[in-house]
Design a protein around this motif. Structure first.
Motif, PDB file in Angstrom:
ATOM      1  N   ALA A  67       5.184 -33.205  68.042  1.00 39.31           N
ATOM      2  CA  ALA A  67       5.331 -33.724  66.682  1.00 39.31           C
ATOM      3  C   ALA A  67       3.988 -33.890  65.989  1.00 39.31           C
ATOM      4  N   HIS A 115       0.791 -37.417  63.274  1.00 39.66           N
ATOM      5  CA  HIS A 115       2.009 -37.211  64.071  1.00 39.66           C
ATOM      6  C   HIS A 115       3.162 -37.796  63.258  1.00 39.66           C
ATOM      7  N   GLU A 117       7.392 -37.269  63.164  1.00 41.14           N
ATOM      8  CA  GLU A 117       8.615 -36.578  63.595  1.00 41.14           C
ATOM      9  C   GLU A 117       9.527 -36.233  62.421  1.00 41.14           C
ATOM     10  N   ARG A 121      10.839 -32.508  61.904  1.00 42.89           N
ATOM     11  CA  ARG A 121      12.285 -32.272  61.958  1.00 42.89           C
ATOM     12  C   ARG A 121      12.773 -31.595  60.670  1.00 42.89           C
TER      13      ARG A 121
END
Length: 266
Positions: A67, A115, A117, A121
């Motif tokens: 990520a 970082h 996510e 995603r």
């Protein structure tokens, strides 16, 4: 398929977004692979979907795990050493520089690590959905929203949108018929100018762009279904007439309604 750099024979699977404004590349890298110092022709967002690596730019070096995200400007040079796990990678190449407005001042002069996510995603989902022409208008905005989130992260201004703004976006998304921006602002109890500024700040695009994309996506779904005439599709999706739909479709995606039906049923 071309190697990512002249120093590593890495083959990338690429797919382009609407009107060629951006494209995604996916590739897997073996453990211990070293990619020597190299640059790119456009702004790009590198995402590590799995594995680990060390990335260096000039005298700066950073360890990147799953990520991890790196935003780099055109010609920004860097080297990458992949660790014992190798890497599963996704790169967003942005040909339209206007989509990266604000990064030079907010993200360490065009070289920014984080970082996140949620960004990874969203962009991974977008890369998988590009083959679906009916999703194209909203995918463009999904990429803009992810880039905007990275921009806010880089400037230290990331915060959740206020509830009233999320509610108005949900109204735009769920409405069967076009909703005016003025009526949304009135319902939220704010001035139209304030509503538009806040919407663009938090999501990366204007409310009118979102409304237009939702309308065009609905028209594309109806066209792909094949049951309604083009005039009926135009009326159901909220266009003035068939020519208005055709003009909007050609401007956004470079195609006309008949091409959508041929593509879906060929």
């Amino acid at each position: 398929m071309q190697p990512l750099s002249p120093y590593a024979d890495i083959k990338a699977r690429s797919v382009s977004g609407p009107r060629g404004r951006f494209r995604f590349s996916r590739f897997d890298v073996a453990a211990g692979t070293k990619i020597r110092n190299h640059g790119h022709d456009n702004w790009h967002v590198f995402m590590l979907l799995g594995g680990d690596m060390e990335q260096a730019a000039g005298e700066n070096s950073v360890t990147v795990k799953k990520a991890g995200v790196r935003v780099s400007s055109k010609d920004r040079r860097h080297a990458i050493d992949f660790g014992a796990e190798g890497g599963r990678c996704l790169v967003l190449h942005v040909a339209d520089a206007s989509m990266m407005a604000g990064f030079e001042s907010s993200a360490s002069a065009g070289d920014f690590f984080t970082h996140d996510e949620k960004v990874v995603r969203a962009l991974a989902e977008a890369s998988h959905q590009l083959a679906d022409i009916t999703a194209a208008p909203l995918l463009d905005l999904k990429v803009k929203e992810a880039l905007n989130r990275l921009r806010l992260l880089g400037s230290g201004c990331l915060e959740a949108p206020p509830p009233w703004l999320e509610e108005t976006r949900m109204r735009l998304e769920s409405s069967d018929k076009p909703v005016s921006i003025a009526s949304l602002a009135d319902a939220a109890g704010v001035r139209r100018e304030h509503f538009s500024r806040r919407f663009r700040h938090y999501f990366g695009y204007a409310p009118s762009e979102y409304s237009s994309a939702q309308r065009l996506a609905k028209a594309l779904r109806l066209l792909a279904g094949g049951a309604a005439t083009q005039a009926e599709v135009a009326a159901e999706a909220g266009y003035f007439d068939q020519s208005h739909l055709t003009h909007s479709l050609r401007r956004a995606l470079g195609v006309v309604p008949s091409q959508i039906r041929v593509a879906e049923h060929s």
